[in-house]
Design a protein around this motif. Structure first.
Motif, PDB file in Angstrom:
ATOM      1  N   LEU A 145       6.588  -2.486  -2.740  1.00  0.00           N
ATOM      2  CA  LEU A 145       6.200  -3.411  -1.664  1.00  0.00           C
ATOM      3  C   LEU A 145       5.579  -2.655  -0.493  1.00  0.00           C
ATOM      4  O   LEU A 145       4.584  -3.108   0.077  1.00  0.00           O
ATOM      5  CB  LEU A 145       7.413  -4.227  -1.204  1.00  0.00           C
ATOM      6  CG  LEU A 145       7.825  -5.341  -2.174  1.00  0.00           C
ATOM      7  CD1 LEU A 145       9.163  -5.950  -1.766  1.00  0.00           C
ATOM      8  CD2 LEU A 145       6.748  -6.435  -2.243  1.00  0.00           C
ATOM      9  N   ASP A 146       6.148  -1.513  -0.126  1.00  0.00           N
ATOM     10  CA  ASP A 146       5.572  -0.722   0.974  1.00  0.00           C
ATOM     11  C   ASP A 146       4.108  -0.410   0.677  1.00  0.00           C
ATOM     12  O   ASP A 146       3.239  -0.564   1.538  1.00  0.00           O
ATOM     13  CB  ASP A 146       6.350   0.587   1.151  1.00  0.00           C
ATOM     14  CG  ASP A 146       5.663   1.524   2.138  1.00  0.00           C
ATOM     15  OD1 ASP A 146       5.696   1.224   3.344  1.00  0.00           O
ATOM     16  OD2 ASP A 146       5.086   2.538   1.712  1.00  0.00           O
ATOM     17  N   HIS A 147       3.841  -0.007  -0.552  1.00  0.00           N
ATOM     18  CA  HIS A 147       2.464   0.335  -0.894  1.00  0.00           C
ATOM     19  C   HIS A 147       1.543  -0.889  -0.871  1.00  0.00           C
ATOM     20  O   HIS A 147       0.470  -0.864  -0.271  1.00  0.00           O
ATOM     21  CB  HIS A 147       2.373   1.018  -2.256  1.00  0.00           C
ATOM     22  CG  HIS A 147       1.015   1.602  -2.458  1.00  0.00           C
ATOM     23  ND1 HIS A 147       0.697   2.881  -2.089  1.00  0.00           N
ATOM     24  CD2 HIS A 147      -0.140   1.032  -2.883  1.00  0.00           C
ATOM     25  CE1 HIS A 147      -0.584   3.088  -2.302  1.00  0.00           C
ATOM     26  NE2 HIS A 147      -1.115   1.986  -2.794  1.00  0.00           N
ATOM     27  N   LEU A 148       1.984  -1.932  -1.539  1.00  0.00           N
ATOM     28  CA  LEU A 148       1.176  -3.159  -1.615  1.00  0.00           C
ATOM     29  C   LEU A 148       0.872  -3.689  -0.205  1.00  0.00           C
ATOM     30  O   LEU A 148      -0.259  -4.085   0.097  1.00  0.00           O
ATOM     31  CB  LEU A 148       1.950  -4.216  -2.406  1.00  0.00           C
ATOM     32  CG  LEU A 148       1.184  -5.474  -2.789  1.00  0.00           C
ATOM     33  CD1 LEU A 148       0.271  -5.197  -3.973  1.00  0.00           C
ATOM     34  CD2 LEU A 148       2.133  -6.617  -3.136  1.00  0.00           C
ATOM     35  N   MET A 149       1.893  -3.670   0.647  1.00  0.00           N
ATOM     36  CA  MET A 149       1.735  -4.197   2.008  1.00  0.00           C
ATOM     37  C   MET A 149       0.811  -3.318   2.844  1.00  0.00           C
ATOM     38  O   MET A 149       0.029  -3.815   3.655  1.00  0.00           O
ATOM     39  CB  MET A 149       3.103  -4.341   2.663  1.00  0.00           C
ATOM     40  CG  MET A 149       3.969  -5.391   1.971  1.00  0.00           C
ATOM     41  SD  MET A 149       5.707  -5.293   2.443  1.00  0.00           S
ATOM     42  CE  MET A 149       5.647  -6.147   4.016  1.00  0.00           C
ATOM     43  N   GLY A 150       0.903  -1.998   2.626  1.00  0.00           N
ATOM     44  CA  GLY A 150       0.021  -1.083   3.350  1.00  0.00           C
ATOM     45  C   GLY A 150      -1.436  -1.302   2.965  1.00  0.00           C
ATOM     46  O   GLY A 150      -2.328  -1.360   3.811  1.00  0.00           O
ATOM     47  N   GLU A 151      -1.658  -1.469   1.664  1.00  0.00           N
ATOM     48  CA  GLU A 151      -3.027  -1.741   1.188  1.00  0.00           C
ATOM     49  C   GLU A 151      -3.508  -3.059   1.771  1.00  0.00           C
ATOM     50  O   GLU A 151      -4.648  -3.184   2.223  1.00  0.00           O
ATOM     51  CB  GLU A 151      -3.046  -1.823  -0.341  1.00  0.00           C
ATOM     52  CG  GLU A 151      -2.719  -0.523  -1.040  1.00  0.00           C
ATOM     53  CD  GLU A 151      -3.956   0.266  -1.445  1.00  0.00           C
ATOM     54  OE1 GLU A 151      -5.080  -0.115  -1.069  1.00  0.00           O
ATOM     55  OE2 GLU A 151      -3.777   1.282  -2.134  1.00  0.00           O
TER      56      GLU A 151
END
Lengths: 223, 223
Positions: free
Chosen positions: B136-142
């Motif tokens: 989720l951290d990655h998806l949200m950052g993107e």
């Protein structure tokens, strides 16, 4: 899927046999960790990549000759030893796990140091913010279990990112800051020596003792 | 260590060469992913483990003959292509990364589906809560980077764990819910088909556009 105490498997394996198995298959995982790392950094030509792939596939075939179709799960024996070999953070058989080794300061405080290489990258040369979240979630879950005297699940987790965290040696600590009936609050931080005492990430987690787990303790937290 | 636009490396590599390299080394990483998985599940005897370890070490030595001492970093070329091969979530050369492939619904919404096997386990048979946080951290950052039109860093991230998430096919979505000067709020959820529309984990993230990045956009978010 519902988790219950049934999800934890009582094994007839002796502690000595568990430890021998960890040496055998843990050694394999350690080799695979080195392979994961060099597969990111290698610059060898196509011919040598093909040769390496051939060897990797041969190894994979040997290991697949007899393999469980299931994930590793969490097991425990009558001697009070538990093992979660496939765990994404501490699993000794899991090459994704660094693996993290926990150090209990007391039954309310846990610390760990770990070296994170090229496979844990997010921003250039830095630990992925989500990897910090992964490590802290696990550390805090273990901490909240009060040295495995109760079973807990994560309710919520809040992370505050204060500064970039370079790849390399990371240290982290979690402590129980509050207990209120079935709710356990854990705080934690994670950083590197580069920053001295200043943490790179701070976290607060709320953990819950499930109703079904309130009476009997099971060794091993749910994280 | 301070991140700046200097951390992103302008490369002379053409997009065609980048894609050929991804096929070559990405194929290697795909093989290593299978090896990571079977190394957790295998039950073969000590002799066969030794034979597999010998092959893994031979492969490692071939790949180490010419390897960068550095992590992969983030690179971009003059054609507007960027690549972060070592990223812990999306890096095609990183066997730790599933890897996640993003699907942009529009420039404010991103989705992804991913299959998570034995290496992503936390609770028995379930996705590790920290792995959900990582993804989720990655998806949200993107998502917060608005399809890579601005560079952002994670300020804070809050995750609410609603139900256990079985290993297997996972789907997730993130969307920008608010933008206020240099602050971008992103909400997201993650779940499995087992639960229908009910998410297993919900998240809210606050992302910041660093002052130094406010003027010029760099392709690729910091996560």
């Amino acid at each position: 899927m519902t988790l219950s105490s049934m999800s934890f498997v009582l094994s007839e394996m002796s502690t000595a046999a568990v430890e021998a198995s960890e040496v055998l298959y843990g050694g394999l995982a350690a080799d695979v960790r080195l392979l994961v790392d060099v597969a990111i950094r290698t610059r060898v030509d196509a011919e040598r990549v093909a040769a390496a792939r051939d060897l990797v596939r041969q190894a994979e075939q040997i290991l697949a000759e007899d393999a469980s179709p299931e994930a590793a799960g969490i097991h425990f024996n009558t001697e009070g030893r538990s093992w979660n070999w496939g765990n994404a953070v501490v699993g000794v058989r899991n090459a994704i796990a660094p693996p993290v080794v926990l150090r209990w300061v007391d039954d309310r405080t846990v610390r760990s140091e770990v070296d994170l290489g090229a496979a844990y990258e997010g921003p250039p040369g830095c630990v992925h913010g989500g990897v910090s979240a992964l490590l802290l979630d696990h550390l805090m879950g273990e901490c909240g279990s009060a040295a495995h005297t109760r079973l807990i699940v994560t309710g919520s987790l809040t992370l505050r990112y204060l500064r970039p965290l370079p790849l390399g040696r990371i240290h982290m600590q979690a402590q129980i800051s509050r207990e209120d009936d079935r709710k356990v609050t854990v705080t934690a931080h994670l950083g590197s020596d580069d920053h001295g005492d200043k943490p790179a990430v701070e976290a607060t987690g709320l953990f819950i003792v499930p109703r079904w787990a309130r009476e009997g303790a099971v060794s091993g937290s749910l994280d």
